[in-house]
Design an enzyme around this catalytic site. Structure first.
Site, PDB file in Angstrom:
ATOM      1  N   ASP A  24      44.465  50.650  42.277  1.00  0.00           N
ATOM      2  CA  ASP A  24      44.154  50.479  43.909  1.00  0.00           C
ATOM      3  C   ASP A  24      45.210  50.742  44.823  1.00  0.00           C
ATOM      4  O   ASP A  24      45.749  51.261  45.530  1.00  0.00           O
ATOM      5  CB  ASP A  24      42.928  49.452  44.468  1.00  0.00           C
TER       6      ASP A  24
ATOM      7  N   ASP B 103      51.717  45.914  44.442  1.00  0.00           N
ATOM      8  CA  ASP B 103      52.113  45.714  45.527  1.00  0.00           C
ATOM      9  C   ASP B 103      53.671  44.908  45.320  1.00  0.00           C
ATOM     10  O   ASP B 103      54.098  45.976  45.154  1.00  0.00           O
ATOM     11  CB  ASP B 103      51.191  44.541  45.377  1.00  0.00           C
TER      12      ASP B 103
ATOM     13  N   PHE C 262      47.667  43.039  54.832  1.00  0.00           N
ATOM     14  CA  PHE C 262      47.234  42.394  52.889  1.00  0.00           C
ATOM     15  C   PHE C 262      45.480  43.244  53.843  1.00  0.00           C
ATOM     16  O   PHE C 262      45.168  43.225  54.775  1.00  0.00           O
ATOM     17  CB  PHE C 262      46.531  40.790  53.321  1.00  0.00           C
TER      18      PHE C 262
ATOM     19  N   ARG D 245      34.553  45.184  49.019  1.00  0.00           N
ATOM     20  CA  ARG D 245      34.912  45.847  48.677  1.00  0.00           C
ATOM     21  C   ARG D 245      34.240  47.607  48.528  1.00  0.00           C
ATOM     22  O   ARG D 245      35.117  48.582  48.059  1.00  0.00           O
ATOM     23  CB  ARG D 245      34.638  46.126  46.907  1.00  0.00           C
TER      24      ARG D 245
HETATM   25  P1  5GP Z   1      51.064  43.771  41.841  1.00  0.00           P
HETATM   26  O1  5GP Z   1      50.809  43.478  40.203  1.00  0.00           O
HETATM   27  O2  5GP Z   1      51.423  45.249  42.322  1.00  0.00           O
HETATM   28  O3  5GP Z   1      51.700  42.937  42.994  1.00  0.00           O
HETATM   29  O4  5GP Z   1      49.645  43.130  42.120  1.00  0.00           O
HETATM   30  C1  5GP Z   1      48.881  44.858  42.227  1.00  0.00           C
HETATM   31  C2  5GP Z   1      47.273  44.395  42.490  1.00  0.00           C
HETATM   32  O5  5GP Z   1      46.944  42.886  43.352  1.00  0.00           O
HETATM   33  C3  5GP Z   1      45.802  44.984  43.416  1.00  0.00           C
HETATM   34  O6  5GP Z   1      45.455  45.627  42.033  1.00  0.00           O
HETATM   35  C4  5GP Z   1      45.113  44.211  43.555  1.00  0.00           C
HETATM   36  O7  5GP Z   1      44.260  43.477  42.630  1.00  0.00           O
HETATM   37  C5  5GP Z   1      45.929  43.002  44.208  1.00  0.00           C
HETATM   38  N1  5GP Z   1      46.679  43.124  45.791  1.00  0.00           N
HETATM   39  C6  5GP Z   1      47.795  43.570  45.719  1.00  0.00           C
HETATM   40  N2  5GP Z   1      47.973  43.656  47.204  1.00  0.00           N
HETATM   41  C7  5GP Z   1      46.894  43.801  47.866  1.00  0.00           C
HETATM   42  C8  5GP Z   1      46.199  43.421  49.371  1.00  0.00           C
HETATM   43  O8  5GP Z   1      46.481  44.351  49.793  1.00  0.00           O
HETATM   44  N3  5GP Z   1      45.011  43.624  49.274  1.00  0.00           N
HETATM   45  C9  5GP Z   1      43.645  42.963  48.388  1.00  0.00           C
HETATM   46  N4  5GP Z   1      42.232  43.538  48.425  1.00  0.00           N
HETATM   47  N5  5GP Z   1      44.384  43.189  46.783  1.00  0.00           N
HETATM   48  C10 5GP Z   1      45.631  42.952  47.271  1.00  0.00           C
END
Ligand code: 5GP
Length: 179
Positions: free
Chosen positions: A100, A103, A152, A165
């Site tokens: 999705d 980050d 976010f 969602r």
């Molecule tokens: P990463 O491992 O890249 O830090 O995190 C990825 C996961 O963090 C995504 O699959 C999602 O579940 C969550 N995430 C990161 N940024 C956001 C955001 O802005 N909104 C939401 N709802 N989830 C996020």
């Protein structure tokens, strides 16, 4: 618009249009493959994106899901836990990991390594959203729907405490939701 949404960042129409473009790109890049590619979506946030994207791919694909946890509320936490692994073997298979949002990059980095260790032939990453300014791991998605600022977001699969969602667009919540 949902009463708790402050602004819409990416509309449903934009997402549908972008999925058509990404589908064409994937068709083109894998058209000579002899075996179907495997789309692996990370639960739960990638489900709407997976559903929209797979309809736009015309070459043969199979699908599977993984459930990994790495995120708690609005802050990313270190290690990644596998709650559900692939149903079958991925040995020799070309995989596209469907995410999705990227980050910090920790999730896709870890899952990609894991799939390569299991002898997948190749692992590419497609993400609906990308927040490059938040990256702590040196990894980038091979296909990106939309690059966004460090905000976010919720909707189109993305949640805040399991809510929102089902919104058909990606938006930013009003501050009062976090209180
Ligand atoms: P990463 O491992 O890249 O830090 O995190 C990825 C996961 O963090 C995504 O699959 C999602 O579940 C969550 N995430 C990161 N940024 C956001 C955001 O802005 N909104 C939401 N709802 N989830 C996020």
């Amino acid at each position: 618009m949902h009463p708790m949404i402050k602004k819409v960042l990416v509309s449903e129409e934009q997402i549908v249009q972008r999925c058509k473009e990404l589908g064409k790109q994937i068709d083109e890049e894998y058209k000579d493959n002899e075996c179907p590619i495997l789309l692996v979506a990370l639960l739960k946030g990638s489900v709407p994106f997976m559903a929209e994207l797979m309809k736009r791919i015309t070459i043969d694909v199979q699908i599977d899901f993984m459930d990994v946890s790495s995120y708690d509320g609005t802050e990313s936490i270190g290690d990644i836990k596998i709650n559900k692994d692939l149903d079958g073997s991925c040995k020799g298979i070309d995989i596209i990991l469907v995410e999705d949002i990227v980050d910090t990059g920790r999730t896709i980095h870890t899952v990609k390594e894991m799939l390569l260790n299991k002898k997948a032939n190749s692992v590419k990453i497609i993400a609906l959203l990308d927040k490059p300014s938040r990256r702590v791991v040196d990894i980038s998605a091979d296909y990106v729907g939309f690059e966004i600022e460090n905000e976010f977001v919720v909707g189109f699969g993305l949640d805040y405490d399991q809510n929102y969602r089902n919104l058909p667009y990606v938006g930013v919540l009003k501050e009062e939701c976090y209180k």
